[in-house]
Every structure is written in C-alpha cells, then in structure tokens.
Design an enzyme around this catalytic site. Sequence first.
Site, short mmCIF file in Angstrom:
data_model
loop_
_atom_site.label_atom_id
_atom_site.label_comp_id
_atom_site.label_asym_id
_atom_site.label_seq_id
_atom_site.Cartn_x
_atom_site.Cartn_y
_atom_site.Cartn_z
N ARG A 60 53.87 39.42 54.69
CA ARG A 60 53.56 39.96 56.02
C ARG A 60 52.30 40.82 55.93
NH1 ARG A 60 59.47 42.20 57.65
NH2 ARG A 60 59.18 43.16 55.60
N ASP A 62 48.96 43.00 56.76
CA ASP A 62 48.68 44.09 57.69
C ASP A 62 47.55 43.74 58.64
OD1 ASP A 62 50.62 45.69 56.54
OD2 ASP A 62 49.22 46.66 55.15
N TYR A 123 46.26 37.87 45.77
CA TYR A 123 45.28 38.38 46.72
C TYR A 123 43.91 38.52 46.05
CZ TYR A 123 48.77 39.86 50.21
OH TYR A 123 49.76 39.90 51.17
N ARG A 211 45.57 47.56 48.49
CA ARG A 211 44.46 48.37 48.97
C ARG A 211 44.42 49.74 48.31
NH1 ARG A 211 45.74 48.10 55.02
NH2 ARG A 211 44.02 49.60 55.20
#
Length: 288
Positions: A60, A62, A123, A211
């Site tokens: 999910r 952001d 990622y 992040r």
Amino acid sequence: MSDEVEPGHVRVRLDLSYDGKDFSGWAKQTARRTVQGELESALKTVMRLPEPVELTVAGRTDAGVHARGQVAHVDLTEEVWAEHHDKLLRRLAGRLPHDVRVWRVAEAPAGFNARFSAIWRRYAYRVGDHKGGVDPLRRGHVLWHDWPLDVAAMNEASKALLGEHDFAAYCKKREGATTIRTLQQLSWERAEDGIVTATVRADAFCHNMVRSLVGALLHVGDGHRPADWPGKVLAAGVRDSAVHVVRPHGLTLEEVGYPADELLAARNKAARNMRTLPGAGAVSSGCC
C-alpha cells in the site's frame, strides 16, 4: 485466517504501474483520488458489475510514491471472468486515467494472495546530487540533494541495517502492528548519468521505512554523520529527530517477489502469524 476463494469464483492477479504524483496513495479515501479507487471504479464499469469489487494489493504505497511492478488481486465470479477476461486489458486501457496502467490480468494459482503470498518487495529511491539540480524531465521521480554524495560511505553504513530487526526507529508506529522486518538488500549505485539509486528489498515494509532509511543514509553520504550512525539509530529503537523522511517522489515500487506456485498457500498462512525477535513478546503481523 482462511483465504479460500468462494465457490463459483476465480481469483485474478493484476500487474500494474502508476505515477503517484497526483494520487493520495494506494488505499481508498473519501473525497481523495487514489489508485485503488480509480482501478476499482474502472473494473466495475468495464465489466458492468452491479456492485464494486475490492482489490487486495501487495504494497500500500503512500501519497506521491510511484509503482512499476505493483501486484493486486480481485475475486470475480466464474461467469464474469469467462465473459470479460480476453477483453479486460484493452477495456481498462480505455477507461483508466493515463497515470495508471494494468499490464497483465490472469487467473491466479491456488493459494495466491497478492499481499500475504509475497516473499519480498523491492523499491528504488533515486537521488541526484548535481550542483545544477535534476534534469527537468526526471524531476517527478528523482530527489535533488544539494550536497555531493559518497556512495561508498552509504554502502558501508547500510551493512548494519541488513537482516531481521525491529525497525521502530525508522517506521511510523501503527497501533497493533509490528515493526519487525527482514531487510534483505540495501545498496547504492551511481549510474553513468550521475543519478544515485538505492535498491531496498525486504520481506515487507512498515510505514515510512524506506524513506526514513534513505534519509538517514543521505546524512552519511553528504558527510554530516559517520557511517556507524544509522546502525546506532536502529539499535536505539526509537525515532530520532535527526532522521528525515525524504520526499515521496523519489520512491518507486519496482517489483514484488512470490514463491513457486506450490508454496503460495504455505507462505500465505505463514505471513499472517505472530512475529517476534528472540526474547521478545509476540506481536501481530503488520502490513507492508
């Protein structure tokens, strides 16, 4: 928790990508534009369904985060799937907005769950440190860092973060969710065009984890922190105000990994189990 497909239904896997710039993330929200909302609306329309469908997703993302290799699933009646499966891709291409695309739809193997069957998510976070800034044609996908970055120092600092840990220091805590994750890869590479890319792969990610990790390691790369600092933050187990959560636009979900078909059901079941570190109390499994 059972994840059996209801009799008379087919589980369908969708592989998709999207530019996250104008989305408020994946998950549906009232009065906000989301990837899930757009896709579920399109599926209902092109298949002329009386009721909305509900998608389950691998990760999910952001608000502002992109995806190149996102995976979702939806359960459809056998009749609906038989009628629409061969035309579904083309019809979705005509109905979906240009910033989200579905590339593949196929009946999923037994035991498949887009979220719980996954064994890793990968990622990429892209950073430019050229003193002149970022190429305007890539500005929506590359963060500009206005200090030169030492890639070797960032790779050295990343080693202490690998493996299974409680990443509470790098996650936004959610009630009832564990922050224990297994970080399988965290590496940095500078391409010929000067863009520095972090490749981050784990069995799952907690909120803001990638992040935050990137934010800490950029401090090492630009010389503001020593190479052992990110590991010390991890060991402390609490949020450190010096760790900045970098902006979302540099982040892209590149790929989701799944085991062989015969192992899907076992992985689906195992991923729902309580997760602990040695010597710790049990906590419920959290989301990616």
